[in-house]
Design an enzyme around this catalytic site. Structure first.
Site, short mmCIF file in Angstrom:
data_model
loop_
_atom_site.label_atom_id
_atom_site.label_comp_id
_atom_site.label_asym_id
_atom_site.label_seq_id
_atom_site.Cartn_x
_atom_site.Cartn_y
_atom_site.Cartn_z
N HIS A 34 89.81 39.54 7.95
CA HIS A 34 89.57 38.21 8.53
C HIS A 34 89.33 37.20 7.41
O HIS A 34 89.94 36.14 7.36
CB HIS A 34 88.38 38.28 9.48
CG HIS A 34 87.96 36.93 9.99
ND1 HIS A 34 88.70 36.23 10.91
CD2 HIS A 34 86.89 36.15 9.68
CE1 HIS A 34 88.10 35.07 11.16
NE2 HIS A 34 87.01 35.00 10.42
N ARG A 59 97.43 40.00 11.74
CA ARG A 59 96.68 39.65 10.52
C ARG A 59 96.58 40.90 9.66
O ARG A 59 95.74 41.78 9.90
CB ARG A 59 95.28 39.15 10.94
CG ARG A 59 94.52 38.46 9.82
CD ARG A 59 93.04 38.38 10.17
NE ARG A 59 92.43 39.68 10.04
CZ ARG A 59 91.48 40.16 10.83
NH1 ARG A 59 91.03 39.47 11.83
NH2 ARG A 59 90.98 41.37 10.61
N TYR A 91 86.96 48.47 12.26
CA TYR A 91 87.39 48.25 13.65
C TYR A 91 88.88 48.45 13.89
O TYR A 91 89.36 48.25 15.00
CB TYR A 91 86.96 46.84 14.13
CG TYR A 91 87.46 45.69 13.26
CD1 TYR A 91 88.74 45.17 13.43
CD2 TYR A 91 86.63 45.13 12.29
CE1 TYR A 91 89.19 44.12 12.64
CE2 TYR A 91 87.09 44.08 11.50
CZ TYR A 91 88.35 43.57 11.69
OH TYR A 91 88.80 42.55 10.90
C1 LIG Z 1 83.25 27.47 18.25
C2 LIG Z 1 83.20 28.65 17.32
N1 LIG Z 1 82.71 29.83 17.75
C3 LIG Z 1 82.65 30.89 16.91
C4 LIG Z 1 83.09 30.77 15.62
C5 LIG Z 1 83.01 31.98 14.68
N2 LIG Z 1 84.37 32.45 14.37
C6 LIG Z 1 85.00 32.11 13.23
S1 LIG Z 1 86.54 32.73 13.14
C7 LIG Z 1 86.36 33.52 14.62
C8 LIG Z 1 87.50 34.34 15.18
C9 LIG Z 1 88.64 33.50 15.61
O1 LIG Z 1 89.73 34.29 15.97
P1 LIG Z 1 91.13 33.70 16.29
O2 LIG Z 1 91.02 32.46 17.10
O3 LIG Z 1 91.95 34.78 16.84
O4 LIG Z 1 91.69 33.22 14.87
P2 LIG Z 1 92.02 34.12 13.58
O5 LIG Z 1 90.76 34.11 12.74
O6 LIG Z 1 92.39 35.47 14.03
O7 LIG Z 1 93.11 33.41 12.88
C10 LIG Z 1 85.11 33.29 15.17
C11 LIG Z 1 84.62 33.85 16.44
C12 LIG Z 1 83.59 29.52 15.21
N3 LIG Z 1 84.09 29.32 13.97
N4 LIG Z 1 83.66 28.48 16.07
#
Ligand SMILES: Cc1ncc(C[n+]2csc(CCOP(=O)(O)OP(=O)(O)O)c2C)c(N)n1
Ligand SMILES: [Mg+2]
Length: 369
Positions: free
Chosen positions: A268, A264, A277
């Site tokens: 975010h 990425r 980080y």
């Molecule tokens: C069930 C749940 N827990 C926590 C969150 C908060 N949250 C939003 S995005 C994220 C990170 C997700 O990372 P990843 O699966 O690697 O996807 P990326 O954003 O890197 O595409 C988190 C923890 C959420 N949206 N849903």
């Protein structure tokens, strides 16, 4: 007792835990006995889709800075995964995207202006999921994986030739839903392709804090799901692997797990400050592996992409960006009544009371202004 669900023959895809790559970061082809290089025509089209997708990512990010979009999770740097995922699907197949997968949804023919509607703060999925066979983009992590398995299982029981491709991130693989989806899909041989875009972070949490497994593809082994690890910035390898995965699922071989090794490059979302980080050096190292420059170099070296073709794609990208700027700004939002109108076929007395209360509150707010 034997049922038709058990009767399908196994498909040909086998687990590959060494990274599949057909193009080196400098665009040189990597010979492979197992995976065929897509044709120049196909790669030219993928290059075009990635350039358009990159422009949409960057335009949408710019609109957040102007306050015209509330939030945008960019897939800048991950366009190869998104483009190859959409391209692998046949018209009747289903895509189950996350919040980060705007470019994959575009690949199914949905207008980006429609896709971006929810990121303005609109409470509705603005595109028609049934018409496009694209589920709404989900924010609760990994929930879409179970939905994809359900749709795929139902399709098999109904004798429909439909595959569901579900996207998720590296962080989402720690959710219970990820494991339940893989296990159910494996046991019932559902025609699902799980594509994990391992972009190395879940917001600020690095992969090393997410899993102790040697790769995310290894997780398929535990469930009896064929798994393939692929270079997620190589649109040629992604195309070869995902096309094979969809064919495997469609032929009754059951689910496939694909891990795409990507990064990425952007934050975010616009609400995140990644300098807290991760280092600039790390980001620069991944920029050098950019998916668009890689396939561009390959096509240019073969004489399959010239200045005129690139200029045409660049002009198309600018037009698309302009249409987004206009489209995102225009038009009234939906009626607040929609919140209540589409819950049940006949509105319950409680909902009617809530709707009337909201109408009164909004009318009072309007009178105050
Ligand atoms: C069930 C749940 N827990 C926590 C969150 C908060 N949250 C939003 S995005 C994220 C990170 C997700 O990372 P990843 O699966 O690697 O996807 P990326 O954003 O890197 O595409 C988190 C923890 C959420 N949206 N849903
Ligand atoms: Mg991630």
């Amino acid at each position: 007792m034997s049922t038709p669900v058990d009767a399908r023959p196994p498909g040909p895809l086998e687990t590959v835990l060494d990274t599949v790559r057909l193009l080196d970061p400098d665009g040189s082809p990597v010979p492979s006995e197992r995976w065929a290089m897509p044709s120049d025509d196909v790669l030219r089209e993928r290059h075009r889709a990635m350039v358009l997708g990159r422009r949409v990512n960057d335009q949408a990010s710019a609109l957040t800075r102007q306050g015209r979009l509330a939030v945008y999770p960019s897939s800048h740097g991950q366009e190869a995964c998104q483009v190859a995922a959409a391209a692998a699907l046949r018209p009747g197949d289903w895509l189950f995207p996350t919040y980060r997968d705007t470019v994959a949804v575009m690949g199914r023919g949905v207008d980006p202006v429609e896709i971006l509607t929810w990121l303005k703060g609109d409470r509705h999925c603005a595109y028609d999921p049934v018409a496009h066979h694209v589920a709404p983009q989900t924010t609760p992590l990994a929930t879409q994986l179970l939905h994809a398995v359900g749709v795929a299982h139902a399709a098999r029981l109904r004798g429909l030739d439909e595959v569901a491709l579900a996207l998720c991130g590296d962080g989402a693989t720690s959710e219970g839903d990820f494991h339940e989806a893989l296990n159910f899909a494996a046991v019932f041989r559902c025609p699902v392709v799980f594509l994990v875009q391992n972009n190395k972070y879940a917001i600020s949490v690095p992969l090393s804090r997410q899993t102790a497994a040697p790769s995310l593809a290894h997780k398929g082994v535990g469930y009896g799901v064929p798994a393939v690890l692929v270079d997620g910035n190589d649109v040629a390898a992604l195309g070869a692997v995902l096309d094979a995965a969809v064919a495997h699922a469609a032929a009754g071989g059951g689910p496939v797990l694909v891990e795409a090794d990507t990064y990425r490059v952007a934050a975010h979302t616009n609400a995140d400050d990644p300098s807290r980080y991760r280092s600039d050096d790390e980001v620069e190292a991944w920029r050098a592996r950019d998916p668009i420059t890689r396939v561009r170099a390959y096509l240019r070296a073969r004489g399959a992409l010239d200045d005129a073709a690139e200029a045409a794609v660049a002009a198309e990208a600018e037009e698309l960006a302009a249409s987004i700027r206009d489209g995102v700004s225009g038009g009234p939002g939906p009626s607040p009544d929609d919140l209540f109108d589409h819950v049940y076929s006949a509105m319950t007395p409680q909902l009617r009371a809530q709707r009337d209360l909201l109408r009164e509150e909004l009318a009072a707010e309007g009178a105050d202004r």
